[in-house]
Design an enzyme around this catalytic site. Sequence first.
Site, mmCIF file in Angstrom:
data_model
loop_
_atom_site.group_PDB
_atom_site.id
_atom_site.type_symbol
_atom_site.label_atom_id
_atom_site.label_comp_id
_atom_site.label_asym_id
_atom_site.label_seq_id
_atom_site.Cartn_x
_atom_site.Cartn_y
_atom_site.Cartn_z
ATOM 1 N N LYS A 1 -12.086 -2.342 19.204
ATOM 2 C CA LYS A 1 -10.711 -2.713 19.633
ATOM 3 C C LYS A 1 -9.767 -2.407 20.713
ATOM 4 C CE LYS A 1 -9.121 -2.287 14.747
ATOM 5 N NZ LYS A 1 -7.652 -2.289 13.322
ATOM 6 N N ASP B 1 -4.847 -6.137 5.082
ATOM 7 C CA ASP B 1 -5.891 -6.553 5.656
ATOM 8 C C ASP B 1 -6.259 -8.468 4.879
ATOM 9 O OD1 ASP B 1 -7.270 -5.055 7.265
ATOM 10 O OD2 ASP B 1 -8.041 -3.738 5.799
ATOM 11 N N LYS C 1 8.725 -17.367 -9.472
ATOM 12 C CA LYS C 1 8.339 -16.482 -9.830
ATOM 13 C C LYS C 1 7.616 -17.263 -10.773
ATOM 14 C CE LYS C 1 9.511 -12.560 -13.125
ATOM 15 N NZ LYS C 1 10.253 -11.978 -14.164
ATOM 16 N N PHE D 1 -4.896 4.414 14.414
ATOM 17 C CA PHE D 1 -5.187 5.123 13.757
ATOM 18 C C PHE D 1 -6.765 4.501 12.981
ATOM 19 C CE2 PHE D 1 -1.959 8.083 12.825
ATOM 20 C CZ PHE D 1 -1.080 8.367 14.031
ATOM 21 N N LYS E 1 -14.424 1.139 15.993
ATOM 22 C CA LYS E 1 -12.963 0.775 15.677
ATOM 23 C C LYS E 1 -12.208 0.908 16.911
ATOM 24 C CE LYS E 1 -11.565 0.404 11.218
ATOM 25 N NZ LYS E 1 -11.234 1.706 10.032
ATOM 26 N N ASN F 1 0.756 -1.329 0.046
ATOM 27 C CA ASN F 1 -0.478 0.067 -0.189
ATOM 28 C C ASN F 1 1.003 1.137 -0.301
ATOM 29 O OD1 ASN F 1 0.444 0.905 3.460
ATOM 30 N ND2 ASN F 1 -0.836 -1.259 3.395
HETATM 31 O O1 C5P Z 1 -9.361 -1.634 10.612
HETATM 32 P P1 C5P Z 1 -8.646 -0.434 10.380
HETATM 33 O O2 C5P Z 1 -7.374 -1.501 9.463
HETATM 34 O O3 C5P Z 1 -9.437 0.449 10.034
HETATM 35 O O4 C5P Z 1 -7.125 -0.086 11.854
HETATM 36 C C1 C5P Z 1 -6.813 0.616 11.396
HETATM 37 C C2 C5P Z 1 -5.877 0.496 12.933
HETATM 38 O O5 C5P Z 1 -5.730 -1.085 13.282
HETATM 39 C C3 C5P Z 1 -4.546 1.345 13.173
HETATM 40 O O6 C5P Z 1 -4.325 1.452 13.908
HETATM 41 C C4 C5P Z 1 -3.575 -0.331 11.963
HETATM 42 O O7 C5P Z 1 -2.994 -0.138 12.490
HETATM 43 C C5 C5P Z 1 -4.189 -1.786 12.293
HETATM 44 N N1 C5P Z 1 -5.047 -2.723 12.495
HETATM 45 C C6 C5P Z 1 -3.851 -3.925 12.834
HETATM 46 N N2 C5P Z 1 -3.801 -4.744 12.498
HETATM 47 C C7 C5P Z 1 -5.156 -4.803 11.226
HETATM 48 C C8 C5P Z 1 -5.159 -4.446 10.575
HETATM 49 C C9 C5P Z 1 -4.735 -2.571 11.418
HETATM 50 O O8 C5P Z 1 -2.836 -3.903 13.605
HETATM 51 N N3 C5P Z 1 -4.133 -6.447 10.013
#
Ligand code: C5P
Length: 413
Positions: free
Chosen positions: A349, A287, A297, A331, A345, A218
């Site tokens: 979280k 994700d 390859k 974030f 979130k 990304n």
């Molecule tokens: O759910 P989302 O990806 O939007 O959440 C963002 C937050 O969760 C960020 O702080 C990111 O660093 C963390 N995150 C994580 N592991 C993931 C996806 C996001 O710790 N697989």
Amino acid sequence: MDATTLKALDGRRIVLGVTGGIAAYKVASLASLLVKSGAEVRVVMTEAAQEFISARTFRELTGQPVGTAMFGETSNYRVEHIALAQFAELVVIAPATANFLAKAAHGIADDLLTTMILATKAPIMVAPSMNVNMFENAATRENLSLLRRRGFHVIEPAVGHLACGTSGRGRLPEPEELATAINDYFARSNKRELEGKRIIVTAGGTIEPVDPVRYIGNRSSGKMGFALAEAAARRGAQVLLVTAPSALADPRDVEVVRIETACQMREAVLAEYDRCDAVIMSAAVADYRPKVVATEKIKKSEPTLTIELEKNPDILFELGQKKARQVLIGFAAETTNIEEYAARKLEQKNLDLIVANDVTVAGAGFNADTNVVTMMARDGSREDFPLMPKSALAALIVERLINIIRLNEEAEK
Ligand code: C5P
């Protein structure tokens, strides 16, 4: 004066209030000195100040919009006086007229500057400047002593020739002296509140291999996380920066672990989690990852190629589940319904603070040097911030972290 002598100003957020005295012209040089020394300066002018010097001068010197009216059109903030009040680490009023001192002493809020003064929790420094008789008038003396008792810092006016043709006490000190007073204030307040604390910061965008040469990634640059690691170290924390590939150099006084994938990031963070006091997850964690990583390859023989993806662990969610005393900051980079998603979130979280931004806004999000964010805390409070460099935003986030740690420690007692 060489800006390098004003070292304590670097990265500091200063709101400079200019009121309507003839000495307002000197404050252009002050604004310039502050900016050259690395401070983030936002200028607010009263109507009378604009009779002496134009808002455009300050706009050019600071590169930022100037607050001139309570209900002006120029602002890029939601509620300007509140946004400025929250942005400020220090408010400096120079020159401060007798009229301004009287209004500040009595809580009168009839323009942008005086309203912001009432709304801010930042320390306020005033540099009175006026005719000697006005300065010596009992009303002014009493107003100043009232403000002193309330914690205002007063830069005493100098003695000398005054614009009104008289001489005596009432002259605004020279810009270099004002800048030195502001620098000294920050030098005194450069506290190391995070001494003895261990903080994990994650940064960058994880990359997920497809085959030995390709990956899914990304646009994250790592700038926000690197700035956060540096800001926390500056406040005395022992910082571990776990970063996905980033072109940035290791920040000073920070231990850096460079990883590539979400799973590696998870391992590196979990290994240190029990021993740490806070985690700031600014990384853009992928994700999904390819379910199978090809050992050779992949050849371009087929007209289409399908890569099956499987879900990566949500590191922050897991940290939230395992949370003991750790403060967690996440974030939320969104493109729609920012507040709603961020609030969700925060809850899901189990976070203490979430920093949300709309990545579609100019100057915000990935790869930019600046960001525009809203912060939401566990206690329901919410703050909107103006466009600012990631370095200044990092210092602000670290200040919020210091507050949360302090409140938690007080609650434990
Ligand atoms: O759910 P989302 O990806 O939007 O959440 C963002 C937050 O969760 C960020 O702080 C990111 O660093 C963390 N995150 C994580 N592991 C993931 C996806 C996001 O710790 N697989």
